[in-house]
Design a protein around this motif. Structure first.
Motif, mmCIF file in Angstrom:
data_model
loop_
_atom_site.group_PDB
_atom_site.id
_atom_site.type_symbol
_atom_site.label_atom_id
_atom_site.label_comp_id
_atom_site.label_asym_id
_atom_site.label_seq_id
_atom_site.Cartn_x
_atom_site.Cartn_y
_atom_site.Cartn_z
ATOM 1 N N LYS A 123 0.879 -1.225 0.077
ATOM 2 C CA LYS A 123 -0.023 0.127 0.068
ATOM 3 C C LYS A 123 1.028 1.159 -0.102
ATOM 4 O O LYS A 123 1.662 1.580 0.911
ATOM 5 N N HIS A 124 0.886 1.967 -1.072
ATOM 6 C CA HIS A 124 1.827 3.013 -1.351
ATOM 7 C C HIS A 124 1.015 4.301 -2.016
ATOM 8 O O HIS A 124 -0.068 4.051 -2.504
ATOM 9 N N ARG A 125 1.949 5.217 -1.873
ATOM 10 C CA ARG A 125 1.322 6.459 -2.821
ATOM 11 C C ARG A 125 2.943 7.063 -3.652
ATOM 12 O O ARG A 125 3.900 6.702 -3.139
ATOM 13 N N VAL A 161 5.364 4.393 1.407
ATOM 14 C CA VAL A 161 4.536 3.214 1.813
ATOM 15 C C VAL A 161 3.453 3.950 2.917
ATOM 16 O O VAL A 161 4.169 4.967 3.628
ATOM 17 N N LEU A 162 2.365 3.661 2.862
ATOM 18 C CA LEU A 162 1.404 4.466 3.647
ATOM 19 C C LEU A 162 1.745 4.125 5.342
ATOM 20 O O LEU A 162 1.668 2.803 5.496
ATOM 21 N N PRO A 163 1.811 5.194 6.003
ATOM 22 C CA PRO A 163 2.219 4.836 7.363
ATOM 23 C C PRO A 163 1.227 3.905 8.035
ATOM 24 O O PRO A 163 1.667 3.059 8.705
ATOM 25 N N GLU A 164 -0.087 3.929 7.775
ATOM 26 C CA GLU A 164 -1.100 3.338 8.355
ATOM 27 C C GLU A 164 -1.064 1.688 8.147
ATOM 28 O O GLU A 164 -1.570 0.723 8.775
ATOM 29 N N ALA A 165 -0.369 1.294 7.069
ATOM 30 C CA ALA A 165 -0.117 -0.020 6.538
ATOM 31 C C ALA A 165 1.128 -0.813 7.285
ATOM 32 O O ALA A 165 1.094 -1.914 7.187
ATOM 33 N N ILE A 166 1.803 0.119 8.300
ATOM 34 C CA ILE A 166 3.010 -0.373 8.747
ATOM 35 C C ILE A 166 2.766 -0.501 10.466
ATOM 36 O O ILE A 166 2.521 0.711 10.681
ATOM 37 N N PRO A 167 3.074 -1.583 11.091
ATOM 38 C CA PRO A 167 3.560 -2.799 10.649
ATOM 39 C C PRO A 167 2.106 -3.508 10.195
ATOM 40 O O PRO A 167 0.980 -3.313 10.648
ATOM 41 N N LEU A 212 12.428 3.090 0.954
ATOM 42 C CA LEU A 212 12.699 2.384 -0.459
ATOM 43 C C LEU A 212 13.594 3.119 -1.448
ATOM 44 O O LEU A 212 14.507 2.535 -2.035
ATOM 45 N N THR A 213 13.922 4.272 -1.483
ATOM 46 C CA THR A 213 14.549 5.257 -2.228
ATOM 47 C C THR A 213 16.130 4.951 -1.855
ATOM 48 O O THR A 213 17.011 5.331 -2.578
ATOM 49 N N ASP A 214 16.390 4.539 -0.724
ATOM 50 C CA ASP A 214 17.757 4.316 -0.286
ATOM 51 C C ASP A 214 18.147 2.902 -0.667
ATOM 52 O O ASP A 214 19.582 2.740 -0.555
ATOM 53 N N ILE A 267 11.177 -0.767 4.028
ATOM 54 C CA ILE A 267 12.011 -2.009 3.215
ATOM 55 C C ILE A 267 11.381 -3.082 3.776
ATOM 56 O O ILE A 267 11.331 -4.184 3.154
ATOM 57 N N THR A 268 11.381 -3.244 5.244
ATOM 58 C CA THR A 268 10.783 -4.612 5.694
ATOM 59 C C THR A 268 9.429 -5.000 5.124
ATOM 60 O O THR A 268 9.028 -6.081 4.896
ATOM 61 N N TYR A 269 8.436 -3.995 5.211
ATOM 62 C CA TYR A 269 7.138 -4.285 4.755
ATOM 63 C C TYR A 269 7.197 -4.600 3.161
ATOM 64 O O TYR A 269 6.440 -5.703 2.845
ATOM 65 N N ALA A 270 7.995 -3.843 2.467
ATOM 66 C CA ALA A 270 7.954 -4.523 0.836
ATOM 67 C C ALA A 270 8.455 -5.824 0.777
ATOM 68 O O ALA A 270 7.843 -6.680 0.074
ATOM 69 N N CYS A 271 9.475 -6.222 1.513
ATOM 70 C CA CYS A 271 10.078 -7.552 1.386
ATOM 71 C C CYS A 271 9.274 -8.524 2.076
ATOM 72 O O CYS A 271 8.938 -9.759 1.206
ATOM 73 N N GLN A 272 8.476 -8.133 3.071
ATOM 74 C CA GLN A 272 7.544 -9.266 3.392
ATOM 75 C C GLN A 272 6.457 -9.514 2.515
ATOM 76 O O GLN A 272 6.045 -10.536 2.207
#
Length: 559
Positions: A18-20, A29-35, A118-120, A66-71
């Motif tokens: 979930k991103h914009r 990544v949308l803050p409310e999606a993490i974790p 993610l840009t890092d 990064i953790t969220y995208a990998c999961q």
């Protein structure tokens, strides 16, 4: 009437990040999606021992996006959204690749004193990750394994546009070859020596005997021993053998022959092996003469014994051959199938029970990879070095078979080292030149009855390829020209044959000449540097007539 437009349905259950996009077009990544509500990924049954992986420790650690995208990417792999990736492969991505990668990202965030986005994920971060793996102090081959189990996850994220991919140039996101020559640093499995193979097959023959008894209980150990017999005779890989199906035996156009058909996950293809259908007392394959059990009959026996278990097996194990009732306290009586872990445990028990040791007196190390190497080398030996036949028996190309299965073993290396040491002693002999007869390679104390001589009346030894190994051979300063002519003739063979074969059969000869004969002669003062160099250059430009390519077409005549 125009063609109707067909709209594809989107499966809302497929894991999504979930991103914009921010004003610069970067993914946020949308803050409310993490974790996420559930940080644990479930693998289900697979060939590894892992059934899940928890990402919780990397949330709230300054690398949440990064953790969220990998999961989510791992969940997509499991859901089959990124092609057909085996679950055991996804387990490796998590346990080896992402575990190390996310740990490094946490360290990097702490060093920078800020959260990572993610840009890092760019070339600078990848270079730092590679340096981190090197800093861990693990072997280069292990570093490569960890990296290659990280990169596919990150590549999948770039394909979905979650961070940009620089494909080429100095700033390429992933370096082209971060582990050069790593294939030379790994120690592959070695084939069993003849003594080890005989001891192992004798023990296996005794261990498998009860399987022919009526009303024998089907235990995990017993079917592991049956699997080892199949592995020993066919040289197949571990996973195709362990996942062997009940329909694995297929008709063969030749009488008294059947096909053993196995599924190869990595190549998405089948592997066929021809088995003879003869009596139990007839030898099946000469590759393992100590094991007389007919493999086709053994497979039929295992299928019959496990037939009642197939109906009770879990859905994902139905149709497997290697079924048994578990004796584990947590699943006693339940029908399950062999795993790599159980195979390893049963092998260790077999080695301990029968006291199997290697040449150093240590417990003999057995695994299916070693049995495959043993099979390959035995076939190569029985076919008098026929690489094409050996490759066909393995199901590989000749190049792969030659590079990965037919390397000289430790016994051969020790033999050449010993012969080199004998050669040094001969060089230091005080009788050199007085009782030795001239040969095209140097001098020989007994060209008629020597170590490699034919030992027939009137027959003189012509086995010059073994001179350097022979205890009757010696060389003086006067023989250096002939010796170096032979040296360059051997080097010339590299362009006349497969390089792997040259490395296996001839590469030791120049090394022995350089490292034993010349080096020791110079150290002891038997040779002068000027004389050595002069003989070397003369042999290079004008080789001794005996070792001329025009005169001797192939060195094999002297082997």
């Amino acid at each position: 009437m125009g063609k109707r437009k067909v709209f594809t349905k989107t499966d809302l259950s497929v894991p999504q990040v979930k991103h914009r996009l921010d004003t610069a077009g970067n993914v946020v990544v949308l803050p409310e999606a993490i974790p996420p509500t559930n940080t644990t990924v479930k693998f289900g049954r697979n060939t590894s021992t892992s059934r899940g992986f928890d990402f919780a420790r990397w949330y709230n650690a300054s690398i949440d996006p990064i953790t969220y995208a990998c999961q989510r990417q791992i969940e997509r792999f499991i859901a089959g959204q990124e092609g057909s990736v085996a679950i055991s492969t996804v387990v490796g991505y998590c346990r080896n690749g992402l575990r190390s990668f996310l740990d490094y990202c946490v360290l990097r965030a702490a060093a920078f004193g800020r959260n990572l986005a993610l840009t890092d994920v760019n070339r600078d971060l990848i270079d730092g990750y590679l340096s981190h793996l090197a800093w861990l102090g693990v072997a280069t081959t292990n570093q490569k394994t960890i990296y290659t189990q990280t990169k596919p996850v990150l590549l999948a994220l770039t394909r979905r546009g979650l961070f940009p991919l620089v494909a080429s140039g100095d700033a390429a996101t992933f370096p082209r070859n971060p582990f050069p020559n790593s294939n030379r640093k790994g120690k592959g499995e070695t084939a069993l020596t003849k003594r080890e193979r005989q001891a192992f097959t004798a023990a296996l023959r005794k261990a498998i005997r009860p399987i022919w008894t009526d009303d024998i209980p089907v235990t995990g150990d017993l079917i592991v021993f049956a699997l080892l017999v199949v592995a020993l005779h066919t040289g197949r890989n571990a996973t195709p053998l362990i996942e062997m199906g009940r329909d694995c035996l297929r008709p063969h156009p030749k009488d008294n022959t059947v096909f053993l058909v196995l599924w190869k996950r990595r190549g998405y293809n089948t592997s066929k092996v021809a088995l003879r259908s003869e009596s139990d007392t007839e030898r099946l394959l000469e590759s393992t003469p100590s094991v007389r059990t007919n493999v086709e009959s053994l497979i039929h026996r295992v299928i019959a014994l496990t037939e009642p278990l197939d109906s009770e097996a879990p859905d994902d194990l139905k149709g497997r051959v290697w079924l048994y009732r578990s004796r584990s306290r947590t699943s006693v009586g339940q029908v399950t199938a062999l795993s790599g872990q159980l195979v390893d445990k049963a092998i260790r028990r077999l080695v301990a029970e029968y006291g199997l040791n290697d040449s150093d007196g240590k417990p003999l190390r057995i695994n299916i990879s070693r049995l495959r190497k043993t099979f390959a080398n035995r076939i190569f030996e029985l076919t008098d070095g026929d690489l094409a036949t050996t490759a066909a028996a393995l199901g590989n190309t000749p190049l792969v078979a030659d590079q990965n299965y037919l390397a000289p073993d430790e016994e051969a290396r020790r033999n050449w080292q010993f012969m080199g040491e004998v050669l040094v002693q001969e060089l230091l002999s005080l009788t050199i030149g007085s009782t030795y007869k001239d040969t095209p390679l140097g001098r020989c104390a007994d060209p008629v009855g020597g170590q490699y001589a034919p030992k027939r009346e009137g027959a003189t030894c012509m086995n010059f390829m073994n001179c350097l190994r022979c205890k009757h051979y010696a060389v003086t300063a006067d023989d250096l020209y002939k010796l170096f002519s032979f040296y360059f003739r051997v080097l010339a063979e590299r362009s006349r044959m497969d390089k792997r074969r040259w490395a296996r059969e001839y590469a030791h000869i120049p090394r022995l000449i350089d490292n034993y004969i010349v080096a020791e002669g110079l150290r002891r003062g038997s040779f002068k540097t000027a004389a050595v160099e002069a003989a070397r250059e003369r042999a290079r430009s004008q080789p001794h007539p005996f070792w001329s390519v025009d005169l001797i077409n192939s060195l094999e005549v002297f082997a």
